[in-house]
Design a protein around this motif. Structure first.
Motif, PDB file in Angstrom:
ATOM      1  N   THR A  32     -25.142  36.581 -20.313  1.00  0.00           N
ATOM      2  CA  THR A  32     -24.284  37.723 -20.658  1.00  0.00           C
ATOM      3  C   THR A  32     -24.545  38.211 -22.081  1.00  0.00           C
ATOM      4  OG1 THR A  32     -22.497  36.216 -21.350  1.00  0.00           O
ATOM      5  CG2 THR A  32     -22.440  37.048 -19.087  1.00  0.00           C
ATOM      6  N   LYS A  33     -25.099  37.359 -22.919  1.00  0.00           N
ATOM      7  CA  LYS A  33     -25.357  37.724 -24.310  1.00  0.00           C
ATOM      8  C   LYS A  33     -26.759  38.303 -24.522  1.00  0.00           C
ATOM      9  CE  LYS A  33     -23.883  35.013 -27.601  1.00  0.00           C
ATOM     10  NZ  LYS A  33     -22.858  35.890 -28.200  1.00  0.00           N
ATOM     11  N   LEU A  34     -27.583  38.249 -23.482  1.00  0.00           N
ATOM     12  CA  LEU A  34     -28.941  38.757 -23.613  1.00  0.00           C
ATOM     13  C   LEU A  34     -28.953  40.275 -23.781  1.00  0.00           C
ATOM     14  CD1 LEU A  34     -30.992  36.738 -20.934  1.00  0.00           C
ATOM     15  CD2 LEU A  34     -31.128  36.535 -23.416  1.00  0.00           C
ATOM     16  N   LYS A  35     -29.833  40.747 -24.629  1.00  0.00           N
ATOM     17  CA  LYS A  35     -30.004  42.182 -24.833  1.00  0.00           C
ATOM     18  C   LYS A  35     -31.218  42.699 -24.068  1.00  0.00           C
ATOM     19  CE  LYS A  35     -26.578  42.273 -27.743  1.00  0.00           C
ATOM     20  NZ  LYS A  35     -25.292  42.918 -27.361  1.00  0.00           N
ATOM     21  N   ARG A  36     -32.211  41.830 -23.893  1.00  0.00           N
ATOM     22  CA  ARG A  36     -33.430  42.215 -23.186  1.00  0.00           C
ATOM     23  C   ARG A  36     -33.752  41.198 -22.089  1.00  0.00           C
ATOM     24  NH1 ARG A  36     -38.082  42.876 -27.509  1.00  0.00           N
ATOM     25  NH2 ARG A  36     -39.144  43.637 -25.633  1.00  0.00           N
ATOM     26  N   PHE A  37     -34.428  41.700 -21.063  1.00  0.00           N
ATOM     27  CA  PHE A  37     -34.901  40.869 -19.940  1.00  0.00           C
ATOM     28  C   PHE A  37     -33.760  40.177 -19.187  1.00  0.00           C
ATOM     29  CE2 PHE A  37     -38.237  40.553 -23.305  1.00  0.00           C
ATOM     30  CZ  PHE A  37     -39.171  41.389 -22.699  1.00  0.00           C
TER      31      PHE A  37
END
Length: 224
Positions: A32-37
């Motif tokens: 949920t904290k990922l910005k990419r991929f």
């Protein structure tokens, strides 16, 4: 009638559920904290849910077999995963992991973001926000996901028979015992194991439904 398949299944399911509970929640939080991929990572983590269990078992056999890098490394310490009780746990954990992960991720993404923003303005660290806000407010969904993961781990067959085999008293789970009984023409024994599995799974569903009703009642009271 030996009850070793029941004990083996319960042991594998309980340990696998503990593993998926910890890893699934943590993986959901990180995703949920990922910005990419994010889509790529989510697809990889969800893959065991959509692949046939025998295919999952094949991949586990490739990665953990005696000829694999992991297998050769463990062989140095006279440890083998294939056809061991550990294999039943690994197979159950891998197959049930996506259920815990998807449930936890859905719960985290449905949280009111304003609560998190307020917590940050109050000086709470991301770790504190996770423990004090995200987990408590997602408790009902996480418990439901845990029950689903347990039920899935308990009934795992394809990956288990590929990686752990069918060794009575060691790796023969209830699902594998049903297969063996049918292959051996012992329908009466197969019916007994099926009845036990259905009963345990039905109880798990009742518990999950009860938790869902409690969650709905809390939401209803909060809205009044």
């Amino acid at each position: 009638m030996s009850y070793s398949p029941l004990l083996i299944s319960l042991k594998a399911a309980v340990i696998a559920t503990i593993i998926t509970f910890i890893c699934g929640i943590y993986a959901a939080y990180l995703t949920t904290k990922l910005k990419r991929f994010k889509g790529l990572v989510d697809g990889f983590l969800t893959l065991p849910l959509v692949l046939p269990p025998t295919v999952v078992g094949f991949f586990l056999l490739v990665f953990l077999g005696k000829n694999s890098f992991i297998g050769k490394f463990l062989a140095l310490y006279d440890v083998s995963i294939v056809f061991s009780s550990t294999a039943t746990i690994i197979a159950s954990a891998v197959v049930s992991f996506p259920l815990m992960y998807r449930t936890a991720r859905g719960a985290f993404e449905q949280l009111d973001r304003n609560m998190i923003y307020v917590a940050r303005t109050l000086g709470l660290s991301e770790h504190e926000i996770f423990l004090k806000i995200m987990l408590p407010n997602s408790f009902s969904s996480i418990i439901a996901g845990t029950i689903l993961a347990f039920a899935r781990a308990l009934g795992e067959f394809g990956a288990t028979i590929m990686l752990a085999g069918n060794i009575p008293g060691k790796t023969q789970t209830m699902a594998v015992a049903v297969y063996s009984a049918v292959q051996g023409g012992n329908r009466a024994l197969a019916y007994k194991w099926v009845a036990i599995m259905v009963a345990i799974s039905f109880i798990a569903i009742l518990i999950m439904n009860k938790l869902e009703s409690v969650k709905i009642n809390k939401v209803g009271k909060g809205g009044n």
